[in-house]
Write a protein that holds these residues in place. Structure first.
Motif, mmCIF file in Angstrom:
data_model
loop_
_atom_site.group_PDB
_atom_site.id
_atom_site.type_symbol
_atom_site.label_atom_id
_atom_site.label_comp_id
_atom_site.label_asym_id
_atom_site.label_seq_id
_atom_site.Cartn_x
_atom_site.Cartn_y
_atom_site.Cartn_z
ATOM 1 N N LEU A 185 0.821 -1.204 0.000
ATOM 2 C CA LEU A 185 0.000 0.000 0.000
ATOM 3 C C LEU A 185 0.861 1.262 0.000
ATOM 4 N N ARG A 186 1.911 1.270 0.776
ATOM 5 C CA ARG A 186 2.783 2.446 0.806
ATOM 6 C C ARG A 186 3.477 2.659 -0.536
ATOM 7 N N HIS A 187 3.856 1.577 -1.198
ATOM 8 C CA HIS A 187 4.530 1.723 -2.492
ATOM 9 C C HIS A 187 3.587 2.318 -3.528
ATOM 10 N N VAL A 188 2.322 1.840 -3.576
ATOM 11 C CA VAL A 188 1.383 2.330 -4.583
ATOM 12 C C VAL A 188 0.948 3.757 -4.271
ATOM 13 N N VAL A 189 0.651 4.041 -3.003
ATOM 14 C CA VAL A 189 0.239 5.397 -2.629
ATOM 15 C C VAL A 189 1.379 6.380 -2.842
ATOM 16 N N LEU A 198 -8.133 10.351 -3.735
ATOM 17 C CA LEU A 198 -9.353 10.803 -3.075
ATOM 18 C C LEU A 198 -10.570 10.756 -3.981
ATOM 19 N N THR A 199 -10.408 10.718 -5.294
ATOM 20 C CA THR A 199 -11.555 10.800 -6.205
ATOM 21 C C THR A 199 -11.717 9.501 -6.987
ATOM 22 N N GLU A 200 -11.450 9.554 -8.280
ATOM 23 C CA GLU A 200 -11.776 8.413 -9.136
ATOM 24 C C GLU A 200 -10.684 7.360 -9.212
ATOM 25 N N GLY A 201 -9.567 7.546 -8.514
ATOM 26 C CA GLY A 201 -8.463 6.587 -8.639
ATOM 27 C C GLY A 201 -8.458 5.477 -7.618
ATOM 28 N N ARG A 202 -9.537 5.294 -6.840
ATOM 29 C CA ARG A 202 -9.538 4.264 -5.799
ATOM 30 C C ARG A 202 -9.528 2.857 -6.391
ATOM 31 N N ALA A 206 -6.693 0.021 -5.735
ATOM 32 C CA ALA A 206 -6.950 -1.310 -5.169
ATOM 33 C C ALA A 206 -6.373 -2.409 -6.053
ATOM 34 N N LEU A 207 -6.527 -2.283 -7.376
ATOM 35 C CA LEU A 207 -5.993 -3.307 -8.280
ATOM 36 C C LEU A 207 -4.473 -3.365 -8.218
ATOM 37 N N GLN A 208 -3.827 -2.217 -8.175
ATOM 38 C CA GLN A 208 -2.364 -2.210 -8.097
ATOM 39 C C GLN A 208 -1.865 -2.815 -6.794
ATOM 40 N N VAL A 209 -2.530 -2.505 -5.680
ATOM 41 C CA VAL A 209 -2.135 -3.086 -4.394
ATOM 42 C C VAL A 209 -2.332 -4.597 -4.406
ATOM 43 N N GLN A 210 -3.433 -5.074 -4.993
ATOM 44 C CA GLN A 210 -3.696 -6.509 -5.043
ATOM 45 C C GLN A 210 -2.630 -7.254 -5.849
ATOM 46 N N GLU A 211 -2.266 -6.712 -7.007
ATOM 47 C CA GLU A 211 -1.242 -7.360 -7.827
ATOM 48 C C GLU A 211 0.103 -7.413 -7.099
ATOM 49 N N ARG A 212 0.501 -6.318 -6.497
ATOM 50 C CA ARG A 212 1.791 -6.290 -5.798
ATOM 51 C C ARG A 212 1.769 -7.202 -4.573
ATOM 52 N N LEU A 213 0.679 -7.210 -3.826
ATOM 53 C CA LEU A 213 0.587 -8.047 -2.633
ATOM 54 C C LEU A 213 0.611 -9.526 -3.001
ATOM 55 N N GLN A 214 -0.019 -9.891 -4.122
ATOM 56 C CA GLN A 214 0.008 -11.290 -4.548
ATOM 57 C C GLN A 214 1.428 -11.728 -4.913
ATOM 58 N N ARG A 215 2.190 -10.846 -5.531
ATOM 59 C CA ARG A 215 3.589 -11.181 -5.832
ATOM 60 C C ARG A 215 4.387 -11.382 -4.545
ATOM 61 N N TYR A 216 4.131 -10.563 -3.558
ATOM 62 C CA TYR A 216 4.817 -10.732 -2.277
ATOM 63 C C TYR A 216 4.489 -12.094 -1.662
ATOM 64 N N ILE A 226 -4.661 -13.874 -2.748
ATOM 65 C CA ILE A 226 -5.422 -12.654 -2.478
ATOM 66 C C ILE A 226 -6.661 -12.642 -3.368
ATOM 67 N N SER A 227 -7.844 -12.662 -2.741
ATOM 68 C CA SER A 227 -9.097 -12.659 -3.500
ATOM 69 C C SER A 227 -9.481 -11.260 -3.945
ATOM 70 N N LYS A 228 -9.417 -10.291 -3.040
ATOM 71 C CA LYS A 228 -9.846 -8.933 -3.388
ATOM 72 C C LYS A 228 -9.265 -7.958 -2.377
ATOM 73 N N VAL A 229 -8.977 -6.755 -2.867
ATOM 74 C CA VAL A 229 -8.521 -5.657 -2.016
ATOM 75 C C VAL A 229 -9.524 -4.515 -2.169
ATOM 76 N N ASN A 230 -10.087 -4.065 -1.062
ATOM 77 C CA ASN A 230 -11.072 -2.989 -1.066
ATOM 78 C C ASN A 230 -10.498 -1.775 -0.337
ATOM 79 N N ILE A 231 -10.554 -0.631 -1.013
ATOM 80 C CA ILE A 231 -10.187 0.641 -0.379
ATOM 81 C C ILE A 231 -11.486 1.220 0.193
ATOM 82 N N LYS A 232 -11.714 0.998 1.482
ATOM 83 C CA LYS A 232 -12.963 1.432 2.096
ATOM 84 C C LYS A 232 -13.049 2.945 2.205
ATOM 85 N N ASN A 233 -11.948 3.571 2.497
ATOM 86 C CA ASN A 233 -11.989 5.022 2.684
ATOM 87 C C ASN A 233 -10.599 5.589 2.435
#
Length: 399
Positions: A185-189, A198-202, A206-216, A226-233
């Motif tokens: 998450l820190r790498h993608v953010v 904050l707007t349309e890039g959530r 989430a997709l970028q974090v999921q791909e990177r986390l799955q590689r880890y 990893i099934s899904k990553v949700n950016i709740k807020n």
């Protein structure tokens, strides 16, 4: 009488001793005495020694029959112990689980759902649920690429895809997932701007974090998928939230104004282009019309000139009649002045055109149209010429 009084039983012995002949002996005759503990212990030792093959062979109570009975008892105990040991090896693996078999502490096999058996005390079975969706929540403050701080709340959903790796390769897969989620998450953010987060890039975040986390997870051999990553807020820190809300509203107003301007331009520019094209087409059509009309007039004049050179009088008369007919066709009243007379002939052509249909000789209704009126006018003019030839000639010469 007491047993030791003179003249009692005459033996002067205690009640547990034998008769006079067996004085000093225990258990002799029919007399009963207290149990001998030493003798009982010796007999018990002899019996145990016979069971385990270490006793002496004696006749009577401790002879061969006691040794054979002890061996059978030992075999029964061994069989019962073996059955109990075998029964401990049966177990059931649920449909949602997989069993990891460790034989003497080393990985041996992965068993499927159902009734299974493994030798107890030798094999150890670790059951792992491979269908349950697990959840990990993570929230922290992070720095974006444009050096702004954003508060991101994220949820990671995952399942166990490889039970062997999950149980054996990593000491704590859950802790590894938590640390990896923080890093991804820190790498993608850190490579994204705050406006997009904050707007349309959530969704993209989430997709970028999921791909990177799955590689880890694959690199760490945790056995997790990893099934899904949700950016709740995703929002600015509470201390500056009001200021960021104002900025977001200003950006939204800016975007709305741009959209309205583009919509107005899209409506005005094509319309203006259409009007310009229409003017060009009308100009071209007028040019073609004028040129064609001029060409036709010149051609007609040349043809008329040729006829006039052949018969000037007839051509001149015909031109006069055509001109008069063209003029009279556009008026409703015709006044004919006859020289030598006081009266002026009046032809009410407008009223003739407005009258009801007249009847012909066959009784059919006939409406006066333009051609009919022209014929009537020609007849009237011809009649006028016949009645006053001199007057008609004077009129022509005057014109």
């Amino acid at each position: 009488m007491a047993w030791n009084e003179p003249g009692g039983n005459g033996n002067n012995h205690d009640p547990w001793s034998g008769g006079g002949d067996n004085r000093g002996k225990r258990g002799g005759g029919n007399d009963q005495g207290p149990p001998d503990l030493d003798e009982a212990m010796r007999k018990l030792q002899d019996r145990l020694g016979g069971i385990f093959g270490g006793g002496k062979k004696r006749g009577g109570f401790g002879g061969d029959g006691g040794g054979k009975g002890g061996s059978g008892f030992f075999i029964v105990l061994v069989v019962l112990a073996a059955l109990f040991w075998a029964g401990m090896g049966f177990y059931t693996v649920d449909q949602q689980e997989r069993g990891i078999v460790l034989r003497l502490g080393k990985y041996h096999d992965t068993v499927q759902p159902g009734l299974q058996w493994n030798p107890p005390l030798i094999d150890e079975v670790v059951k792992v649920n491979t269908t349950r969706i697990r959840t990990h929540d993570h929230r922290s403050l992070m720095l974006t690429a444009d050096e702004n701080i954003v508060d991101v709340d994220m949820t990671v959903q995952y399942v166990v895809s490889d039970p062997m790796q999950f149980a054996l390769k990593v000491r704590d897969p859950g802790d590894s997932l938590a640390q990896s989620s923080e890093s991804a998450l820190r790498h993608v953010v850190g490579t994204s701007e705050m406006h997009n987060i904050l707007t349309e890039g959530r969704d993209t975040l989430a997709l970028q974090v999921q791909e990177r986390l799955q590689r880890y997870m694959e690199n760490y051999t945790t056995g997790l998928s990893i099934s899904k990553v949700n950016i709740k807020n995703a929002q600015a820190p509470r201390q500056v939230q009001d200021a960021f809300d104002d900025v977001i509203k200003a950006r939204e107003d800016e975007q709305r104004a741009k959209n309205e301007a583009e919509a107005y331009a899209n409506g005005i520019v094509p319309e203006a282009r259409g009007r310009a094209q229409r003017l060009l087409e009308e100009a071209n059509a007028y040019r073609e019309e004028v040129v064609s009309k001029a060409t036709g007039e010149s051609s007609r004049f040349k043809a008329l000139l040729a006829e006039y050179q052949k018969a000037p009088e007839v051509t001149r008369e015909r031109l006069y009649i055509d001109a008069l007919q063209e003029v009279l066709a556009n008026t409703g009243k015709v006044m004919v002045d006859v020289e030598g007379g006081n009266n002026m002939m009046y032809l009410p052509l407008d009223r003739l055109a407005e009258k009801q249909p007249v009847r012909d000789s066959a009784g059919r209704s006939v409406r006066l149209d333009e051609n009919t009126l022209r014929q009537i006018t020609d007849q009237v003019l011809e009649e006028t010429r016949q009645r006053a030839p001199a007057t008609s000639s004077g009129l022509r010469e005057g014109r």
